[in-house]
Design a protein around this motif. Structure first.
Motif, PDB file in Angstrom:
ATOM      1  N   UNK A   5      41.983  22.963  62.250  1.00 33.44           N
ATOM      2  CA  UNK A   5      41.541  23.644  61.035  1.00 33.44           C
ATOM      3  C   UNK A   5      40.818  22.663  60.131  1.00 33.44           C
ATOM      4  N   UNK A   6      40.194  21.642  60.745  1.00 30.51           N
ATOM      5  CA  UNK A   6      39.589  20.599  59.932  1.00 30.51           C
ATOM      6  C   UNK A   6      38.541  21.164  58.981  1.00 30.51           C
ATOM      7  N   UNK A   7      37.762  22.138  59.457  1.00 29.29           N
ATOM      8  CA  UNK A   7      36.677  22.610  58.605  1.00 29.29           C
ATOM      9  C   UNK A   7      37.210  23.314  57.363  1.00 29.29           C
ATOM     10  N   UNK A   8      38.446  23.778  57.428  1.00 29.67           N
ATOM     11  CA  UNK A   8      38.993  24.465  56.254  1.00 29.67           C
ATOM     12  C   UNK A   8      39.205  23.500  55.097  1.00 29.67           C
TER      13      UNK A   8
END
Ligand code: HEM
Ligand code: HEM
Lengths: 145, 150
Positions: A5-8
């Motif tokens: 979920x890095x882009x979150x």
């Protein structure tokens, strides 16, 4: 592609500052194009509901159709027709822009200048339409409709 | 400036379902009908309001009778009718789904849009193809000029 979920957690992109900053959702051309597209679409829809019914009067009698069309010929309605045509022209050209932005990578990158090109074309087309229509609207009717 | 997003996944990932779906068909229809509608509606407005001398003042039973006696304009109008109603109704469906959250009211609104679309398409189509430009009992001065030759 791995499930993370890095882009979150990426920081939000900085919005462009406009003179509306702080008072309204800070949208850019993209938001205005969407709002205008939605409002004009709804307006044309309700006009069309009435318009199919008024056209249907040709099946009732010539007198019935002419009586209703006579109401379209007064100057107030003439101004309304001008606004309607403006809404149609804006919705149509902006719709073409939306289609191009969806399918053509160049247009996706250039959606912002394309919005201003659409607005420019709307002005040009209306500069042709408005004088022509208003001359008809405000010229005396012959034949006593 | 370019930024590469290493992992462009999202809490609401785009649906990657392949094959036909109603929403995908609707998305394509909005775009295909839009392109055709530009031609049909701009033509409709230019012919009726600008190119016909008198514009809005010239529109009466005789004008419409003259147009709809020609299959070219019959098919023009019917295509415009179907595409505009379906496009507009599908657009209104999107908007209702965006703003109306109470299931009961949403159902009523979507039902009303669908019923209106069916009625107007049937009515408009019927009228365009069953229309008589020279009704025998009508006042001849209101009719298209070619009625006198019948
Ligand atoms: C003249 C040619 C037209 C073009 C090129 C056009 C184009 C489009 C496109 C591409 C969309 C989809 C936008 C999106 O998915 O974000 C759209 C939406 C819509 N159109 Fe049209 N359209 C046209 C005429 C009409 C007419 C005649 C009506 C009404 C009867 C109408 C009503 C709507 C509505 C209500 C929406 C939904 C707007 C929204 O979801 O925000 N359009 N149009
Ligand atoms: C003020 C502007 C308008 C005027 C004066 C006008 C006038 C007319 C007239 C006189 C007819 C009868 C048949 C014909 O001429 O072909 C007609 C039919 C029709 N118009 Fe318009 N119109 C206008 C705007 C529009 C717009 C913006 C749309 C699209 C959203 C539209 C859609 C239609 C359709 C679909 C029919 C055919 C109806 C049927 O076959 O039952 N009109 N219009």
């Amino acid at each position: 592609m791995s499930e993370t979920s890095s882009s979150l957690t990426l920081p939000d992109p900085a919005p462009q500052k406009t003179s509306f900053s702080g008072t309204l959702y800070r949208g850019n051309e993209g938001m205005w194009s969407w709002v205008l597209h939605r409002i004009t679409g709804v307006a044309i829809y309700f006009f069309l509901l009435v318009h199919v019914l008024d056209t249907a009067l040709i099946r009732v009698s010539p007198e019935a159709y002419n009586a209703v069309m006579a109401t379209y010929k007064n100057p107030i309605m003439g101004l309304g027709e001008t606004v309607l045509v403006g809404a149609v022209v804006l919705h149509a050209l902006n719709g073409l822009r939306v289609i191009m932005v969806d399918v053509w990578p160049w247009a996706t990158r250039n959606q912002r200048p394309l919005f201003w090109i659409v607005m420019g074309l709307v002005v040009v087309l209306m500069a042709y339409f408005v004088p022509n229509h208003l001359i008809n609207v405000f010229s005396p009717m012959e034949g006593g409709h | 400036m370019t930024a590469t997003i290493e992992n462009p996944n999202y809490a609401y990932p785009a649906r990657s379902k392949r094959g036909p779906s109603f929403e995908k068909a609707g998305w394509i229809f909005m775009r295909a009908s839009g392109v055709v509608l530009v031609v049909l509606i701009f033509g409709h407005l230019a012919y009726n309001l600008i190119w016909t001398p008198g514009g809005i003042h010239a529109i009466d039973f005789g004008f419409v009778g003259g147009k709809l006696a020609d299959p070219f304009w019959q098919w023009w109008d019917v295509t415009m009718l179907w595409l505009a109603i379906l496009h507009g109704s599908n657009g209104m469906r999107t908007i209702v789904n965006d703003y109306v959250h109470k299931p009961r009211i949403r159902q009523i609104a979507l039902g009303a849009i669908a019923v209106a679309a069916v009625i107007l398409i049937l009515l408009g189509t019927l009228i365009t193809f069953t229309f008589d430009p020279c009704p025998p009992t009508a006042d001849p001065s209101l009719l298209p000029s070619f009625c006198a030759d019948l």
